[in-house]
Enzyme design. Structure first.
Site, PDB file in Angstrom:
ATOM      1  N   GLU A  32       0.822  -1.207   0.000  1.00 47.55           N
ATOM      2  CA  GLU A  32       0.000   0.000   0.000  1.00 47.55           C
ATOM      3  C   GLU A  32       0.857   1.258   0.000  1.00 47.55           C
ATOM      4  O   GLU A  32       0.554   2.221  -0.709  1.00 47.55           O
ATOM      5  CB  GLU A  32      -0.945   0.004   1.204  1.00 47.55           C
ATOM      6  CG  GLU A  32      -2.067  -1.022   1.099  1.00 47.55           C
ATOM      7  CD  GLU A  32      -2.942  -0.827  -0.133  1.00 47.55           C
ATOM      8  OE1 GLU A  32      -2.975   0.294  -0.685  1.00 47.55           O
ATOM      9  OE2 GLU A  32      -3.589  -1.807  -0.545  1.00 47.55           O
ATOM     10  N   TYR A 115      -6.343   7.068   3.390  1.00 49.76           N
ATOM     11  CA  TYR A 115      -6.475   5.974   2.427  1.00 49.76           C
ATOM     12  C   TYR A 115      -5.763   4.713   2.899  1.00 49.76           C
ATOM     13  O   TYR A 115      -6.328   3.630   2.961  1.00 49.76           O
ATOM     14  CB  TYR A 115      -5.948   6.359   1.034  1.00 49.76           C
ATOM     15  CG  TYR A 115      -5.695   5.100   0.237  1.00 49.76           C
ATOM     16  CD1 TYR A 115      -6.753   4.399  -0.319  1.00 49.76           C
ATOM     17  CD2 TYR A 115      -4.417   4.547   0.137  1.00 49.76           C
ATOM     18  CE1 TYR A 115      -6.543   3.188  -0.977  1.00 49.76           C
ATOM     19  CE2 TYR A 115      -4.203   3.353  -0.515  1.00 49.76           C
ATOM     20  CZ  TYR A 115      -5.262   2.675  -1.072  1.00 49.76           C
ATOM     21  OH  TYR A 115      -5.065   1.486  -1.687  1.00 49.76           O
ATOM     22  N   ASP A 133      -9.855   5.952  -2.710  1.00 49.64           N
ATOM     23  CA  ASP A 133      -8.661   6.353  -3.452  1.00 49.64           C
ATOM     24  C   ASP A 133      -9.102   7.028  -4.740  1.00 49.64           C
ATOM     25  O   ASP A 133     -10.282   7.251  -4.965  1.00 49.64           O
ATOM     26  CB  ASP A 133      -7.762   5.136  -3.736  1.00 49.64           C
ATOM     27  CG  ASP A 133      -8.305   4.327  -4.896  1.00 49.64           C
ATOM     28  OD1 ASP A 133      -9.544   4.267  -5.029  1.00 49.64           O
ATOM     29  OD2 ASP A 133      -7.516   3.779  -5.675  1.00 49.64           O
ATOM     30  N   CYS A 188     -12.871   1.632 -15.746  1.00 47.13           N
ATOM     31  CA  CYS A 188     -13.323   3.023 -15.598  1.00 47.13           C
ATOM     32  C   CYS A 188     -12.089   3.914 -15.445  1.00 47.13           C
ATOM     33  O   CYS A 188     -11.945   4.663 -14.484  1.00 47.13           O
ATOM     34  CB  CYS A 188     -14.229   3.143 -14.375  1.00 47.13           C
ATOM     35  SG  CYS A 188     -15.190   4.669 -14.315  1.00 47.13           S
ATOM     36  N   CYS A 195     -16.101   1.641 -21.424  1.00 51.22           N
ATOM     37  CA  CYS A 195     -17.470   1.454 -20.947  1.00 51.22           C
ATOM     38  C   CYS A 195     -18.126   0.186 -21.506  1.00 51.22           C
ATOM     39  O   CYS A 195     -19.012  -0.390 -20.871  1.00 51.22           O
ATOM     40  CB  CYS A 195     -18.310   2.681 -21.292  1.00 51.22           C
ATOM     41  SG  CYS A 195     -17.729   4.190 -20.476  1.00 51.22           S
ATOM     42  N   CYS A 198     -17.763  -2.527 -19.099  1.00 52.92           N
ATOM     43  CA  CYS A 198     -18.113  -2.214 -17.709  1.00 52.92           C
ATOM     44  C   CYS A 198     -19.356  -2.968 -17.253  1.00 52.92           C
ATOM     45  O   CYS A 198     -20.386  -2.961 -17.934  1.00 52.92           O
ATOM     46  CB  CYS A 198     -18.347  -0.714 -17.549  1.00 52.92           C
ATOM     47  SG  CYS A 198     -18.753  -0.246 -15.857  1.00 52.92           S
TER      48      CYS A 198
END
Length: 295
Positions: A32, A115, A133, A188, A195, A198
């Site tokens: 992270e 975050y 995020d 995205c 799209c 998606c």
DNA sequence: CAATCGTGGAA
DNA sequence: TTTCCAAGATT
């Protein structure tokens, strides 16, 4: 919406090493921090080296800052390497060498903001948190608000919205958090959203509105050429590549050569940047006029 | 709140 | 070639 995203993730999730169930909380923590503002594809090889070399927080805490910065390589923002080590020290001193589970305890570690604290609590410990995020913000801005991109800075309304859509069940919530991030990273996307691929395109507010362009103020790009950031980067890179300390004059020459800057015109800037790096703990003066990564 | 802090790949 | 921007944090 939730079911679609979760099902999509089950099929399309990338096999990132820190998603392996065998990976320790420490491994997740390292991933992270390394991923803050750095594409995960660039993180993966360095992460593998780090986990092999420093399998626990205690191992990293015992290492010298300079070696840690050297091993950080070219991930960018090397202060993150120092803070990661400092976080490891804090884990040893205050958390029995383990990665804290509590979000507030995580948040108090060096280099850990909202975050990262939420992400580690969720992905390393299965806690129910609200992970927000840049990916999550963009996905929510498009699907729920019909906007091309999220606001320049995180707003209270955004946080509220993100919190509302996180499933109540802790286990499902953790998968949801990573699934939305993954959707934003793979489908995205900021520049060229796909799209057609998606899972929620038929209920996306942005698609329904005809995918309007962003109406917000134009984002000012980050200047780079000739900036202190560029010079600082070249200084640290030069010191990383040198096993020994370098005289100040030699460092100035190496940096100006690397950046193709006129030494006469930029000596003062290099000097000033060395000073700021010393303040940051990324550079250490030795023997009067020589410089190196901190021992 | 806005500026600062690296790096490299894709558009 | 230039621009954009990526699992943010800190001051």
């Amino acid at each position: 919406m939730r079911r679609r995203v979760l099902d999509w993730y089950a099929v399309h999730a990338r096999p990132l090493p820190w998603r392996d169930p065998e990976t320790t909380a420490w491994g997740v923590f390292v991933s992270e921090v390394m991923s803050q503002q750095t594409p995960v594809g660039r993180v993966e090889p360095v992460w593998r080296e780090w986990l092999a070399r420093w399998p626990t927080a205690g191992d990293l805490a015992a290492e010298s800052p300079g070696e840690v910065v050297r091993a950080w390589g070219r991930l960018g923002y090397p202060r993150r390497a120092l803070r990661l080590r400092e976080a490891a020290v804090a884990m040893v001193e205050h958390h029995d060498g383990e990665v804290p589970q509590d979000e507030d305890a995580l948040r108090s570690l060096p280099g850990v903001g909202a975050y990262t604290a939420a992400a580690v609590a969720a992905f390393a410990h299965g806690r129910r948190t609200v992970v927000v995020d840049t990916n999550v913000r963009r996905v929510l801005a498009r699907t729920l608000q019909g906007r091309a991109q999220a606001a320049p800075a995180l707003t209270a309304a955004e946080s509220r919205l993100a919190a509302e859509v996180v499933p109540q069940d802790p286990e499902t919530s953790a998968v949801w958090n990573v699934a939305v991030m993954e959707l934003g990273a793979l489908v995205c996307r900021a520049r060229s959203p796909e799209c057609e691929a998606c899972p929620v395109r038929d209920l996306c507010a942005w698609v329904a509105a005809g995918r309007p362009a962003d109406d917000g103020p134009p984002r000012r790009g980050q200047a780079w050429h000739g900036t202190d950031r560029q010079v600082r980067g070249a200084i640290v890179q030069t010191l990383r590549e040198s096993p020994d300390a370098i005289a100040r004059a030699g460092l100035e020459h190496a940096v100006c050569t690397r950046l193709r800057l006129d030494p006469a015109r930029h000596a003062a800037q290099v000097d000033r940047c060395v000073g700021s790096l010393v303040e940051d703990g990324l550079v250490e003066p030795v023997d009067g006029d020589r410089l190196r990564l901190p021992a």
